[in-house]
Design a protein around this motif. Sequence first.
Motif, PDB file in Angstrom:
ATOM      1  N   UNK A 168       0.866  -1.169   0.000  1.00  0.00           N
ATOM      2  CA  UNK A 168       0.000   0.000   0.000  1.00  0.00           C
ATOM      3  C   UNK A 168       0.906   1.223   0.000  1.00  0.00           C
ATOM      4  N   UNK A 169       0.648   2.162  -0.880  1.00  0.00           N
ATOM      5  CA  UNK A 169       1.483   3.357  -0.951  1.00  0.00           C
ATOM      6  C   UNK A 169       1.281   4.228   0.292  1.00  0.00           C
ATOM      7  N   UNK A 170       2.230   5.107   0.548  1.00  0.00           N
ATOM      8  CA  UNK A 170       2.149   6.001   1.711  1.00  0.00           C
ATOM      9  C   UNK A 170       0.923   6.904   1.630  1.00  0.00           C
ATOM     10  N   UNK A 171       0.596   7.379   0.434  1.00  0.00           N
ATOM     11  CA  UNK A 171      -0.573   8.259   0.289  1.00  0.00           C
ATOM     12  C   UNK A 171      -1.865   7.496   0.577  1.00  0.00           C
ATOM     13  N   UNK A 172      -1.939   6.234   0.149  1.00  0.00           N
ATOM     14  CA  UNK A 172      -3.122   5.425   0.427  1.00  0.00           C
ATOM     15  C   UNK A 172      -3.250   5.151   1.928  1.00  0.00           C
ATOM     16  N   UNK A 173      -2.116   4.887   2.592  1.00  0.00           N
ATOM     17  CA  UNK A 173      -2.142   4.667   4.043  1.00  0.00           C
ATOM     18  C   UNK A 173      -2.621   5.908   4.765  1.00  0.00           C
ATOM     19  N   UNK A 174      -2.148   7.082   4.335  1.00  0.00           N
ATOM     20  CA  UNK A 174      -2.571   8.334   4.976  1.00  0.00           C
ATOM     21  C   UNK A 174      -4.066   8.573   4.788  1.00  0.00           C
ATOM     22  N   UNK A 175      -4.569   8.275   3.590  1.00  0.00           N
ATOM     23  CA  UNK A 175      -5.993   8.457   3.331  1.00  0.00           C
ATOM     24  C   UNK A 175      -6.824   7.492   4.163  1.00  0.00           C
ATOM     25  N   UNK A 176      -6.382   6.262   4.303  1.00  0.00           N
ATOM     26  CA  UNK A 176      -7.099   5.267   5.102  1.00  0.00           C
ATOM     27  C   UNK A 176      -7.139   5.678   6.566  1.00  0.00           C
TER      28      UNK A 176
END
Length: 148
Positions: free
Chosen positions: A137-145
Amino acid sequence: MLDEEADDYGDVLQLSKEEIMNKAFRSDEAAYEFYRRFGKCFGFGIRKGDSEKDKSGRVICRRFFCNRAGLRQHLHYDRLDRQRGHRPETRTNCEAKLSVYLDVVSGIWRVRKIVLDHNHDLTPAYMVHMMTNFREISCSAKAQISSM
């Protein structure tokens, strides 16, 4: 030739067995990342195998295997009190592996043995991202989650 970073391996699809045998790494983790990338390019997962230590407890040899190496233990098949059905067989006793050792004089990890032959079908390139070794999972996806 000493590789600086795990991303600095060029096109691993073009490497021959002899070129892989001449590889050198700064650490066993760098060798693991190389073999991981190699497996991703060719369509097989990898796992860390056993290691050897010297008298002082320092790791001097490390093996990495295809994730289908080995076989399930037979005691799991012979149980009569089993409540669930057997999980699908994923191991095929594949012999593919990379073995690296620490050159104690120079402090560099070198390839001792590479086996490239698999006894199973490899995963197609369009499906490799779904294998356990390569799901990320990309860092941006983790932040959004985490912000939800």
